[in-house]
Design a protein around this motif. Sequence first.
Motif, PDB file in Angstrom:
ATOM      1  N   LEU A 234     -22.016   7.462   2.034  1.00  0.00           N
ATOM      2  CA  LEU A 234     -21.355   8.274   1.005  1.00  0.00           C
ATOM      3  C   LEU A 234     -22.212   8.396  -0.261  1.00  0.00           C
ATOM      4  N   GLY A 235     -23.353   7.721  -0.277  1.00  0.00           N
ATOM      5  CA  GLY A 235     -24.234   7.771  -1.441  1.00  0.00           C
ATOM      6  C   GLY A 235     -23.625   7.134  -2.684  1.00  0.00           C
ATOM      7  N   LEU A 236     -22.895   6.028  -2.468  1.00  0.00           N
ATOM      8  CA  LEU A 236     -22.210   5.365  -3.588  1.00  0.00           C
ATOM      9  C   LEU A 236     -22.909   4.062  -3.952  1.00  0.00           C
ATOM     10  N   PRO A 237     -22.800   3.636  -5.221  1.00  0.00           N
ATOM     11  CA  PRO A 237     -23.283   2.290  -5.549  1.00  0.00           C
ATOM     12  C   PRO A 237     -22.405   1.246  -4.855  1.00  0.00           C
ATOM     13  N   GLN A 238     -22.977   0.095  -4.584  1.00  0.00           N
ATOM     14  CA  GLN A 238     -22.200  -0.946  -3.900  1.00  0.00           C
ATOM     15  C   GLN A 238     -22.545  -2.323  -4.455  1.00  0.00           C
ATOM     16  N   VAL A 239     -21.528  -3.180  -4.495  1.00  0.00           N
ATOM     17  CA  VAL A 239     -21.759  -4.589  -4.826  1.00  0.00           C
ATOM     18  C   VAL A 239     -21.046  -5.399  -3.749  1.00  0.00           C
ATOM     19  N   CYS A 240     -21.777  -6.356  -3.161  1.00  0.00           N
ATOM     20  CA  CYS A 240     -21.202  -7.118  -2.043  1.00  0.00           C
ATOM     21  C   CYS A 240     -20.863  -8.551  -2.471  1.00  0.00           C
ATOM     22  N   GLY A 241     -19.819  -9.082  -1.861  1.00  0.00           N
ATOM     23  CA  GLY A 241     -19.452 -10.478  -2.102  1.00  0.00           C
ATOM     24  C   GLY A 241     -18.819 -10.717  -3.460  1.00  0.00           C
ATOM     25  N   VAL A 242     -18.034  -9.754  -3.913  1.00  0.00           N
ATOM     26  CA  VAL A 242     -17.429  -9.825  -5.246  1.00  0.00           C
ATOM     27  C   VAL A 242     -16.242 -10.792  -5.260  1.00  0.00           C
ATOM     28  N   ASN A 243     -16.185 -11.647  -6.291  1.00  0.00           N
ATOM     29  CA  ASN A 243     -15.013 -12.523  -6.407  1.00  0.00           C
ATOM     30  C   ASN A 243     -14.301 -12.399  -7.760  1.00  0.00           C
TER      31      ASN A 243
ATOM     32  N   ILE B 211     -12.909   8.762   4.667  1.00  0.00           N
ATOM     33  CA  ILE B 211     -12.817   8.628   3.197  1.00  0.00           C
ATOM     34  C   ILE B 211     -13.130   9.972   2.532  1.00  0.00           C
ATOM     35  N   GLN B 212     -14.085  10.714   3.109  1.00  0.00           N
ATOM     36  CA  GLN B 212     -14.420  12.031   2.552  1.00  0.00           C
ATOM     37  C   GLN B 212     -13.248  13.005   2.659  1.00  0.00           C
ATOM     38  N   LYS B 213     -12.426  12.787   3.692  1.00  0.00           N
ATOM     39  CA  LYS B 213     -11.305  13.707   3.927  1.00  0.00           C
ATOM     40  C   LYS B 213     -10.105  13.379   3.025  1.00  0.00           C
ATOM     41  N   ILE B 214     -10.075  12.149   2.496  1.00  0.00           N
ATOM     42  CA  ILE B 214      -8.937  11.742   1.661  1.00  0.00           C
ATOM     43  C   ILE B 214      -9.021  12.457   0.304  1.00  0.00           C
TER      44      ILE B 214
ATOM     45  N   ALA C 289       0.838  -1.199   0.000  1.00  0.00           N
ATOM     46  CA  ALA C 289       0.000   0.000   0.000  1.00  0.00           C
ATOM     47  C   ALA C 289       0.879   1.258   0.000  1.00  0.00           C
ATOM     48  N   ASP C 290       0.339   2.352  -0.561  1.00  0.00           N
ATOM     49  CA  ASP C 290       1.116   3.590  -0.655  1.00  0.00           C
ATOM     50  C   ASP C 290       0.997   4.438   0.601  1.00  0.00           C
ATOM     51  N   GLN C 291      -0.165   4.382   1.227  1.00  0.00           N
ATOM     52  CA  GLN C 291      -0.415   5.273   2.358  1.00  0.00           C
ATOM     53  C   GLN C 291      -1.252   4.525   3.392  1.00  0.00           C
ATOM     54  N   ALA C 292      -1.067   4.878   4.667  1.00  0.00           N
ATOM     55  CA  ALA C 292      -1.846   4.218   5.716  1.00  0.00           C
ATOM     56  C   ALA C 292      -2.336   5.259   6.716  1.00  0.00           C
ATOM     57  N   ILE C 293      -3.609   5.175   7.058  1.00  0.00           N
ATOM     58  CA  ILE C 293      -4.180   6.137   8.010  1.00  0.00           C
ATOM     59  C   ILE C 293      -4.871   5.364   9.136  1.00  0.00           C
ATOM     60  N   LEU C 294      -4.466   5.718  10.364  1.00  0.00           N
ATOM     61  CA  LEU C 294      -5.082   5.102  11.540  1.00  0.00           C
ATOM     62  C   LEU C 294      -6.098   6.071  12.127  1.00  0.00           C
ATOM     63  N   LEU C 295      -7.337   5.632  12.242  1.00  0.00           N
ATOM     64  CA  LEU C 295      -8.391   6.459  12.825  1.00  0.00           C
ATOM     65  C   LEU C 295      -8.526   6.032  14.272  1.00  0.00           C
ATOM     66  N   THR C 296      -8.011   6.848  15.153  1.00  0.00           N
ATOM     67  CA  THR C 296      -7.970   6.410  16.543  1.00  0.00           C
ATOM     68  C   THR C 296      -8.311   7.555  17.494  1.00  0.00           C
TER      69      THR C 296
ATOM     70  N   ASN D  81      -7.708  11.769  14.552  1.00  0.00           N
ATOM     71  CA  ASN D  81      -8.603  11.568  15.699  1.00  0.00           C
ATOM     72  C   ASN D  81      -9.931  12.277  15.434  1.00  0.00           C
ATOM     73  N   MET D  82     -10.757  12.397  16.485  1.00  0.00           N
ATOM     74  CA  MET D  82     -12.095  12.950  16.320  1.00  0.00           C
ATOM     75  C   MET D  82     -12.066  14.388  15.790  1.00  0.00           C
ATOM     76  N   THR D  83     -11.110  15.163  16.306  1.00  0.00           N
ATOM     77  CA  THR D  83     -11.006  16.554  15.868  1.00  0.00           C
ATOM     78  C   THR D  83     -10.619  16.628  14.396  1.00  0.00           C
ATOM     79  N   ASP D  84      -9.633  15.784  14.008  1.00  0.00           N
ATOM     80  CA  ASP D  84      -9.199  15.780  12.603  1.00  0.00           C
ATOM     81  C   ASP D  84     -10.373  15.465  11.677  1.00  0.00           C
ATOM     82  N   LEU D  85     -11.274  14.633  12.160  1.00  0.00           N
ATOM     83  CA  LEU D  85     -12.387  14.196  11.308  1.00  0.00           C
ATOM     84  C   LEU D  85     -13.641  15.034  11.528  1.00  0.00           C
TER      85      LEU D  85
END
Lengths: 380, 269
Positions: free
Chosen positions: B137-146, B105-108, B78-85, B206-210
């Motif tokens: 996020l109001g996005l389309p979604q597909v679950c269980g994709v293989n 995700i909205q902040k990225i 992965a290129d980047q990693a963000i911990l939400l804590t 953290n909470m403030t950042d978000l």
Amino acid sequence: MRLEPTMKQAVIRRSVRKFSERRLIAAAVEMDKTEQFPWDIAEEMAGLQYFGLEIPATYGGAGLDSVSTAIVIEEISKANAAMGLCISVHNGVAASPVYLFGNAEQHRRFLNPLAQGKKIGTFCLTEPNAGSDASALETNAIRDGGDYILNGNKVFVTNGGISGINLIFAKTRADGKDLGFSVFIVESEREGLEKGPIEDLMGMRGNPVCPLSLRDCRIPLENRLGDEGGGLKIALSTLGGGRLGIAAQALGIAQASLDASIKYAKERRQFGKAICDFGAIQDLLAEVGTRIEASRLLTHRACDLREKGKKYTMESAMAKVYASEIAVEATRVGVQIHGGYGYTKAYPIERFYRDAKVCEIYEGTSEIQRVVIARELLKG
Amino acid sequence: MEIVVCIKQVPDVPTVRMDRERMTIIREGVESVINPLDYIALEAALELRQKAGGHVCIITMGPVQSEVALREALAVGADQAILLTDPDFAGADTLATSHVLARAIQKIEPFPDLILCGMQTTDSDTGHVGPQIAEELGLPQVCGVNEIHREGKFLVVKRLSDGFVDTVKVTLPTLLTVTKGLCPVRDLPLGALEAAFSTKDVLEWNMTDLDLKKEEVGFAGSATQVRRLRTPPPRGSGDIIEGPPDVLVGHLLRRLEALSILDEEDEKK
């Protein structure tokens, strides 16, 4: 002082364990039976940088710290001691001295292929008449213009049958003068170097151990590692790291044996209950478990000193002698817990017992380790 | 293609043990690993990046110890990693968790083309988080994709549903939850692990950042509560009957009759 593995070390252990369980456990049975070295698995391991554990990334190595290296060797040996031996010797006493004592050109020619697992390395000190007493070396290197002419015999060369690069210890002489011993990097294909038949060993049977002979083997000056007469310095610095490799290997065998014994003791029922419910079996498991934990701490402590650039001669000898003796004890007890089944090849415990024994012998016998420890203790 | 992968640390055990008083999973003394389906999502993201270029960013919500999962993900590639804590994130149910992840995700920047999640986790097994993020996020979604293929501006994905294979063409940005068989999980080179822990950075939000409020997150922001925990009764091991076929058939018939499973119609046949 930190006694717990770091986050990184824990992930490395898990990662190596996953690979070893999937690729090395079944191979261990085959290697023991057929004495064939599995080149396909070695190639995979080269891709995962198992052949350049402590070598920096610039040479294609993994750049691990010493504790992580011990963890890798322990986990490989737990699954497959013969492969653990290959990795331990290649890294500890072949790649490492070429890195530490080699010049830039030697790094390019020899360290890159060693660290990337394109060539497997050996360390050739032991001779028919020189083992614990390294001063009795008979292999000699005589200066001849810009070259050296090497003659002599090396025995019990671990990785011998599969090696591409060999570190040969030889007494250097020029104009009839004895210049002490030096180390030479000798490629397996070089004229004058010949490999003897693979030894029929008690354990570690997948590792092709063999003798090497040198007959008027001409070596250019560029292949001398370190200074002329600097062999003792290289040997002493290398053997410290080598001992840690053997300690880690012994630890792996001991842990494999304890795990197998616990599993068997939980499954095997006698007198209406699992044999792990009997005090006699619990005593055996408790004793072995405690001593394994102690050897791990000794080994990691010595690694930590090495990592910090401090002296670790005594600590590595302590780790090696203690871990190798507990490996023999743990496997002996393991066979005992398995009873009659432990004496058959249906269970791996008999192989562990055979594999463990040599840990008390190579890279300095237990007796020599105690000489080293006592000498250090009496120094103060 | 800009891809965000949501991962979770789960206990590395075949069976999760529960603290019955606190109604939570016992994590002490158990090593944590990246949830296996999240790992597949990560590998799939890297495969897509290899084909289409772009970046892969990994996010997780959890205590500071979750950093280890992010570092492992960095080792995988992965290129980047963000911990939400944040201490206030504790006790979150799937809704409160999805809310924090969606906000991150909205902040990225830029907003991702694709968000990948594992279909479910080995510890709580709800399968809620991915779909809830997509909804928020109001996005389309597909679950269980293989299976995932790129076709111009679309992704064509396949999923198994009730024994059929659904093929779905979906616009970007989208969220997919993935399952087994999508792509293999590779062994990690040791040097990549070393580098992920010694030279790479993990961002912390953290909470403030978000820009989140206490009542939106953690226990306070949760819509559900665990009221009771019980272990389902263990399945019996079954009886093994041995003998020649005619004896076995007779035995089986008597057993089925005794259980009143056969009706008269069947018996006549």
